[in-house]
Design an enzyme around this catalytic site. Structure first.
Site, PDB file in Angstrom:
ATOM      1  N   SER A  87     -23.915 -27.705  -0.592  1.00  0.00           N
ATOM      2  CA  SER A  87     -22.500 -27.744  -0.199  1.00  0.00           C
ATOM      3  C   SER A  87     -21.800 -26.461  -0.618  1.00  0.00           C
ATOM      4  O   SER A  87     -20.902 -25.984   0.077  1.00  0.00           O
ATOM      5  CB  SER A  87     -21.804 -28.967  -0.789  1.00  0.00           C
ATOM      6  OG  SER A  87     -21.881 -28.982  -2.196  1.00  0.00           O
ATOM      7  N   GLU A  88     -22.175 -25.894  -1.767  1.00  0.00           N
ATOM      8  CA  GLU A  88     -21.660 -24.588  -2.161  1.00  0.00           C
ATOM      9  C   GLU A  88     -22.720 -23.777  -2.892  1.00  0.00           C
ATOM     10  O   GLU A  88     -23.536 -24.337  -3.637  1.00  0.00           O
ATOM     11  CB  GLU A  88     -20.438 -24.702  -3.077  1.00  0.00           C
ATOM     12  CG  GLU A  88     -19.099 -24.561  -2.372  1.00  0.00           C
ATOM     13  CD  GLU A  88     -18.578 -25.878  -1.861  1.00  0.00           C
ATOM     14  OE1 GLU A  88     -17.625 -25.866  -1.072  1.00  0.00           O
ATOM     15  OE2 GLU A  88     -19.120 -26.924  -2.246  1.00  0.00           O
ATOM     16  N   THR A  89     -22.680 -22.466  -2.649  1.00  0.00           N
ATOM     17  CA  THR A  89     -23.404 -21.502  -3.458  1.00  0.00           C
ATOM     18  C   THR A  89     -22.371 -20.615  -4.145  1.00  0.00           C
ATOM     19  O   THR A  89     -21.472 -20.089  -3.498  1.00  0.00           O
ATOM     20  CB  THR A  89     -24.341 -20.633  -2.598  1.00  0.00           C
ATOM     21  OG1 THR A  89     -25.361 -21.452  -2.018  1.00  0.00           O
ATOM     22  CG2 THR A  89     -24.998 -19.545  -3.441  1.00  0.00           C
TER      23      THR A  89
END
Length: 274
Positions: free
Chosen positions: A48-50
């Site tokens: 979902s996020e890096t």
């Protein structure tokens, strides 16, 4: 492009055991790569996020941090910041008790608290709005008692429901939500149990994420709202996704302190072409 491998870590955030909470990829950098490369890495990671961070000489901050979903850069992300702090404290040898982070949402901090980490984030005020017809078609409008937008990024809708079961059992029509120009939809309700104060979920398929598992940013939205409703300054939020997770939230003026744990899942290397 980088001519040496980049380190990469994956951390389960807002949980104290593996395979729960919200997984985030963390990529420390010596210098910023082109934005197109950062976005490609985030797309390849498919989390979902890096989070990416670079050490800074700015006297107000220790590191500059940025966050990317598989499709776009976002201005604030809690779980990937918690994951980054976990990597800095536990893998990269940061010895102090607090890390200051420069971001698109201003200066953030991550502070050790025993084996937990406390994030200091900006609260996200709400403004009343009318529920759009397409969101009503995608969700369960009959139990909704209020509709808001997040004032700081008016593309996020927030729907307040009258009971937690409606939020937990909701099965959104993702085909409708995917077509929204809006960034995402938060649904929240008062808790029906003694272990938390509110139950919430966050849907944002327009950003390539049908449902975010456990979201720090979202609790900067719902925690101030429920604190005002309950008269408390400390509220516990439960995010009722399939992975699920609790976040301890303390309201401090226009800031929210988010307390949680994080667990390292993997570390490795990214190989980019020269």
């Amino acid at each position: 492009m980088a001519d040496t491998p980049l380190p990469i870590y994956q951390v389960d955030a807002f949980t104290n055991h593996l395979f729960a909470g919200n997984p985030a990829a963390v990529v420390p950098l010596d210098r910023w790569l082109p934005d197109t490369t950062l976005q490609q890495i985030a797309m390849e990671n498919n989390q979902s996020e890096t989070a990416f961070f670079v050490k800074t000489e700015d006297g107000d901050a220790d590191y500059h941090i940025r966050w990317f979903t598989p499709t776009v850069e976002v201005p604030l992300c809690g779980h990937a910041t918690l994951a980054s702090a976990c990597v800095l404290f536990n893998q990269l040898g940061v010895t102090g008790n607090e890390i200051r982070l420069q971001s698109k949402s201003g200066i953030l901090t991550a502070r050790r608290d025993g084996d937990a980490i406390v994030l200091n984030f900006p609260a996200q005020p709400l403004v009343e709005d009318i529920m759009p017809d397409n969101i009503a078609r995608a969700l369960s409008p009959e139990h909704a008692i209020a509709c808001f937008k997040v004032a700081s990024r008016d593309t996020d809708y927030v729907l307040v429901y009258d009971n937690a079961a409606t939020v937990r059992d909701m099965v959104p029509d993702m085909s409708v939500l995917t077509t929204l120009a809006e960034r995402g939809v938060i649904v929240t309700a008062p808790s029906d149990s003694d272990d938390c104060d509110m139950v919430s979920r966050y849907f944002l398929p327009a950003l390539g994420i049908n449902e975010d598992p456990v979201t720090g940013y979202m609790h900067c939205v719902v925690a101030p709202y429920w604190a005002a409703q309950t008269g408390k300054t400390n509220v516990i939020g439960y995010q009722a996704s399939a992975r699920g997770g609790f976040i301890d939230c303390t309201i401090d003026g226009d800031r929210v302190h988010l307390k949680g744990h994080a667990v390292l899942y993997l570390k490795g290397e990214i190989f980019l072409p020269n």
